[in-house]
Scaffold this active site. Structure first.
Site, short mmCIF file in Angstrom:
data_model
loop_
_atom_site.label_atom_id
_atom_site.label_comp_id
_atom_site.label_asym_id
_atom_site.label_seq_id
_atom_site.Cartn_x
_atom_site.Cartn_y
_atom_site.Cartn_z
N ASN A 9 0.88 -1.17 0.00
CA ASN A 9 0.00 0.00 0.00
C ASN A 9 0.91 1.22 0.00
OD1 ASN A 9 -1.75 2.09 0.51
ND2 ASN A 9 -2.30 1.42 2.59
N TRP A 10 1.00 1.85 -1.16
CA TRP A 10 1.95 2.97 -1.28
C TRP A 10 1.49 4.23 -0.57
CZ3 TRP A 10 3.97 3.05 -7.07
CH2 TRP A 10 4.70 1.87 -7.31
N LYS A 11 0.19 4.29 -0.22
CA LYS A 11 -0.37 5.50 0.42
C LYS A 11 -0.09 6.73 -0.47
CE LYS A 11 0.01 3.16 4.81
NZ LYS A 11 0.13 3.23 6.25
N HIS A 96 -9.31 1.17 5.04
CA HIS A 96 -8.04 1.42 5.72
C HIS A 96 -8.27 2.40 6.88
CE1 HIS A 96 -3.93 2.59 6.56
NE2 HIS A 96 -3.57 1.49 5.93
N GLU A 98 -6.64 4.81 7.92
CA GLU A 98 -6.39 6.23 7.61
C GLU A 98 -7.61 6.85 6.93
OE1 GLU A 98 -2.69 5.53 5.58
OE2 GLU A 98 -1.80 4.92 7.48
N GLU A 168 -5.14 -4.83 10.52
CA GLU A 168 -4.12 -3.80 10.71
C GLU A 168 -4.38 -3.07 12.03
OE1 GLU A 168 -2.27 -2.73 6.65
OE2 GLU A 168 -3.77 -1.24 7.17
N GLY A 174 2.92 2.30 10.85
CA GLY A 174 3.89 3.37 10.70
C GLY A 174 4.58 3.76 11.99
N SER A 214 3.79 -2.10 10.36
CA SER A 214 5.24 -2.21 10.58
C SER A 214 5.79 -3.59 10.23
CB SER A 214 5.60 -1.81 12.01
OG SER A 214 5.22 -0.46 12.26
N GLY A 235 3.08 -1.09 4.21
CA GLY A 235 3.14 0.35 3.93
C GLY A 235 4.56 0.76 3.62
N GLY A 236 5.24 1.31 4.62
CA GLY A 236 6.59 1.88 4.43
C GLY A 236 7.55 0.98 3.68
P1 13P Z 1 3.30 0.37 7.67
O1 13P Z 1 3.80 -0.92 7.05
O2 13P Z 1 4.04 1.58 7.17
O3 13P Z 1 3.21 0.30 9.16
O4 13P Z 1 1.80 0.55 7.13
C1 13P Z 1 0.91 -0.50 7.19
C2 13P Z 1 -0.32 -0.14 6.44
O5 13P Z 1 -1.05 0.76 6.83
C3 13P Z 1 -0.60 -0.88 5.21
O6 13P Z 1 -1.89 -0.61 4.74
#
Ligand code: 13P
Length: 251
Positions: A9-11, A96, A98, A168, A174, A214, A235-236
């Site tokens: 997930n590149w956000k 998600h 967010e 999640e 993050g 994470s 994510g990251g």
């Molecule tokens: P991180 O891997 O950066 O913690 O993010 C997870 C995430 O929100 C994937 O959708």
């Protein structure tokens, strides 16, 4: 048999040229890797078409990070499920934390989005998870049950079978604080039990449940070794081809 999946997930990261390069690099690495799981990237709307032109979607699945809760019309700035599908994408992340937290997405909105995604042939990657206060006060089982029930459990078994779930925990996203493999397994097994109660054992056994929060090359192996953890939503670590491949290769 359910699929193991690693999804990025590149956000809101990368410009179009940066994103095309990242996707191309992941695609090249996958060609040489013969991964033991399906691999997907979910990218910003602006990136879908150019990324699609630079990857082989038989090797690397493509998805969006969101879609609208309406079909079409006067909704300035929104992108419909039909528009996403017309780019050649096959997946869409919905629910998600967010989106729930910053854009006020509710169970009802998400139910609309899931329905529209399915109508347009997209597979939803549907996220659930508790915030830190809910982890600490012990209400997290109820929170996750409500998130699943309110947005998904009105689907037919056939449609539910098209959904990929992702657990999640919001406190792990993050933050560098991963849920332990045992904490993840506890919730994944709980989710599979809820799906069994609603749709029966076969559907539950066939449902892929990803862990997100994470997840990185150093902890992926331990997480993915758990019987109910079928991969990760990253994510990251999805923003660097080497790190992302390190997670893919954890299978
Ligand atoms: P991180 O891997 O950066 O913690 O993010 C997870 C995430 O929100 C994937 O959708």
């Amino acid at each position: 048999m359910r699929k193991n999946i690693v999804a990025g997930n590149w956000k809101m990261n990368t410009t179009v040229p940066e994103g095309v390069k990242l996707a191309y690099d992941v695609n090249c690495a996958l060609k040489n890797a013969q991964p033991k799981c399906d691999v997907i990237i979910a990218v910003p709307f602006t990136h879908l078409v150019p990324v699609k032109m630079h990857i082989d979607t038989n090797i690397l699945g493509l998805g969006a990070e969101n879609c609208a809760d309406h079909t079409k019309g006067a909704f300035t700035g929104e992108v419909s499920a039909a528009m996403v599908a017309s780019t050649g994408a096959s997946y869409v992340i919905l629910g998600h934390s967010e989106r729930r937290q910053y854009y006020g997405e509710t169970a009802a909105t998400l139910k609309e989005k899931v329905g529209l995604a399915l109508e347009n042939g997209l597979k939803p990657i549907f996220c659930v998870g508790e915030v830190l206060a809910q982890r600490e006060d012990g209400s997290y089982f109820d929170v996750i049950k409500a998130q699943l029930t309110d947005s998904l459990f009105d689907l037919s078994a056939e449609d539910f079978g098209k959904i990929i779930l992702a657990y999640e925990p919001v406190w792990a996203i993050g933050t560098g604080k991963t849920a332990s493999a045992d904490q993840a397994e506890e919730i994944h097994a709980f989710i599979r039990k809820l799906v069994t109660e609603k749709y029966g054992k076969q559907v539950a056994e066939d449902t892929t449940i990803l862990y997100g929060g994470s997840c990185k090359p150093s902890n992926a192996k331990e997480l993915f070794a758990k019987p109910d953890v079928d991969g990760g939503l990253i994510g990251g670590a999805a923003l660097k081809a080497d790190d992302f491949m390190g997670i893919v290769n954890a299978f």
